[in-house]
Design a protein around this motif. Structure first.
Motif, short mmCIF file in Angstrom:
data_model
loop_
_atom_site.label_atom_id
_atom_site.label_comp_id
_atom_site.label_asym_id
_atom_site.label_seq_id
_atom_site.Cartn_x
_atom_site.Cartn_y
_atom_site.Cartn_z
N ARG A 22 74.32 46.10 64.76
CA ARG A 22 74.77 47.49 64.83
C ARG A 22 75.91 47.71 63.84
NH1 ARG A 22 72.46 50.62 68.24
NH2 ARG A 22 74.14 52.11 68.36
N VAL A 23 75.80 48.80 63.10
CA VAL A 23 76.86 49.20 62.17
C VAL A 23 77.36 50.56 62.62
CG1 VAL A 23 77.42 49.82 59.79
CG2 VAL A 23 75.84 47.94 60.24
N SER A 24 78.68 50.70 62.70
CA SER A 24 79.30 51.96 63.09
C SER A 24 80.08 52.50 61.89
CB SER A 24 80.25 51.71 64.26
OG SER A 24 81.03 52.86 64.51
N GLN B 177 72.03 58.96 53.23
CA GLN B 177 72.62 58.09 52.21
C GLN B 177 73.45 56.98 52.87
OE1 GLN B 177 74.19 61.58 49.54
NE2 GLN B 177 74.40 59.66 48.39
N LEU B 178 74.29 57.38 53.82
CA LEU B 178 75.14 56.40 54.51
C LEU B 178 74.30 55.41 55.32
CD1 LEU B 178 77.97 58.76 55.80
CD2 LEU B 178 78.26 56.87 54.17
N ILE B 179 73.35 55.93 56.10
CA ILE B 179 72.55 55.07 56.97
C ILE B 179 71.74 54.06 56.16
CG2 ILE B 179 70.58 55.05 58.56
CD1 ILE B 179 71.74 57.65 59.78
N CYS B 180 71.04 54.53 55.13
CA CYS B 180 70.20 53.63 54.33
C CYS B 180 71.04 52.58 53.61
CB CYS B 180 69.38 54.43 53.33
SG CYS B 180 68.08 55.43 54.08
N THR B 181 72.15 52.99 53.02
CA THR B 181 73.01 52.05 52.28
C THR B 181 73.57 51.00 53.22
OG1 THR B 181 73.57 53.72 50.63
CG2 THR B 181 75.08 51.86 50.86
N ALA B 182 74.13 51.42 54.36
CA ALA B 182 74.75 50.47 55.29
C ALA B 182 73.71 49.56 55.94
CB ALA B 182 75.53 51.23 56.36
N VAL C 141 68.67 46.48 61.63
CA VAL C 141 70.01 47.02 61.85
C VAL C 141 69.94 48.51 62.18
CG1 VAL C 141 72.24 47.46 60.73
CG2 VAL C 141 71.02 45.32 60.29
N THR C 142 70.72 48.91 63.20
CA THR C 142 70.86 50.32 63.56
C THR C 142 72.24 50.77 63.10
OG1 THR C 142 69.44 50.07 65.49
CG2 THR C 142 70.90 51.97 65.46
N VAL C 143 72.28 51.91 62.43
CA VAL C 143 73.54 52.46 61.93
C VAL C 143 73.86 53.74 62.70
CG1 VAL C 143 74.78 53.36 59.93
CG2 VAL C 143 73.12 51.51 59.64
N MET C 144 75.09 53.84 63.19
CA MET C 144 75.56 55.02 63.91
C MET C 144 76.68 55.66 63.09
SD MET C 144 78.22 56.26 66.00
CE MET C 144 79.08 54.77 66.36
N ARG D 290 80.41 63.23 67.95
CA ARG D 290 78.97 63.45 67.74
C ARG D 290 78.42 62.29 66.92
NH1 ARG D 290 75.98 67.95 64.12
NH2 ARG D 290 73.87 67.36 64.69
N ARG D 291 77.30 61.73 67.38
CA ARG D 291 76.74 60.54 66.75
C ARG D 291 75.35 60.82 66.21
NH1 ARG D 291 79.51 55.89 69.16
NH2 ARG D 291 81.04 56.74 70.60
N LEU D 292 75.09 60.29 65.03
CA LEU D 292 73.77 60.33 64.43
C LEU D 292 73.38 58.88 64.14
CD1 LEU D 292 74.47 63.23 61.92
CD2 LEU D 292 73.26 63.40 64.10
N GLU D 293 72.18 58.48 64.57
CA GLU D 293 71.75 57.09 64.39
C GLU D 293 70.50 57.02 63.53
OE1 GLU D 293 71.24 54.75 67.87
OE2 GLU D 293 73.35 54.87 68.43
N GLY D 294 70.33 55.86 62.89
CA GLY D 294 69.13 55.63 62.10
C GLY D 294 69.02 54.18 61.70
N THR D 295 67.88 53.83 61.12
CA THR D 295 67.62 52.47 60.63
C THR D 295 67.09 52.57 59.20
OG1 THR D 295 65.33 52.44 61.38
CG2 THR D 295 67.01 51.70 62.96
#
Length: 196
Positions: free
Chosen positions: A135-137, A155-160, A174-177, A184-189
């Motif tokens: 998990r990346v925050s 951009q942030l989610i894909c790069t991280a 990896v899941t990025v939040m 407010r949270r947005l998540e993606g992989t």
């Protein structure tokens, strides 16, 4: 003649024959610079034609989500911009707010040192990146993660996500939040990120 002397006399011609086996002597052969090892690269995501576009970049620090986001926030180069790449994120030192010194206290005397001088904002002023396992925050300095366009969050989610996966290959996806100050949270992989 002794056996020892006879062996020595037979060994000398054999050694001379081996020494001159037809291979000519050569000097130093220049074949380039010294071996330097593998240069680490990280893939950062800019935007082209309204879609995320991966771009490989050299990394000066070990590859990880935090270093990748820092590289991403530097934005595309002039050549990349000319090729149609852009970033929807605030760029380091350009669009980020600059730290402003606090007003000096009313009791400050003329010889008291002033407060901290203004400095240009950096990636850590915009985004604090923390990795824990798979998990990346990413905590943004913006009031809300929704203040960014969806493509900027991508951009942030894909790069991280890709950088964290590259740092620990073989681990779970990896899941990025991404979160703003409002929580407010947005998540993606990386599953929805283009590979090329």
């Amino acid at each position: 003649m002794t056996a020892r002397r006879r062996a020595a006399l037979l060994a000398v011609p054999a050694l001379c024959g081996l020494a001159s086996c037809g291979i000519p002597a050569t000097g130093v052969v220049e074949a380039g610079g010294p071996a330097g090892g593998v240069v680490p690269t990280v893939r950062v995501y800019f935007v082209a034609d309204g879609k995320p576009a991966p771009v490989p970049r050299r990394a000066v620090t070990p590859i990880g989500a935090a270093s990748a986001v820092e590289v991403l926030l530097q934005g595309p180069t002039a050549e990349e911009q000319a090729a149609g790449l852009k970033s929807l994120l605030p760029l380091t030192g350009a669009d980020l707010p600059t730290a402003v010194p606090a007003d000096p206290p009313a009791t400050e005397t003329p010889w008291t040192p002033a407060t901290e001088a203004p400095r240009a904002a950096g990636a850590t002023d915009f985004a604090k990146v923390t990795t824990r396992g798979d998990r990346v925050s990413i905590e943004l300095s913006l009031p809300s993660a929704g203040a960014l366009p969806d493509l900027a969050v991508t951009q942030l989610i894909c790069t991280a996500a890709e950088a964290a996966q590259a740092a620990n290959p073989g681990d779970d996806p990896v899941t990025v939040m991404v979160a703003g100050r409002d929580g407010r949270r947005l998540e993606g992989t990386a599953a929805r990120c283009p590979a090329t």
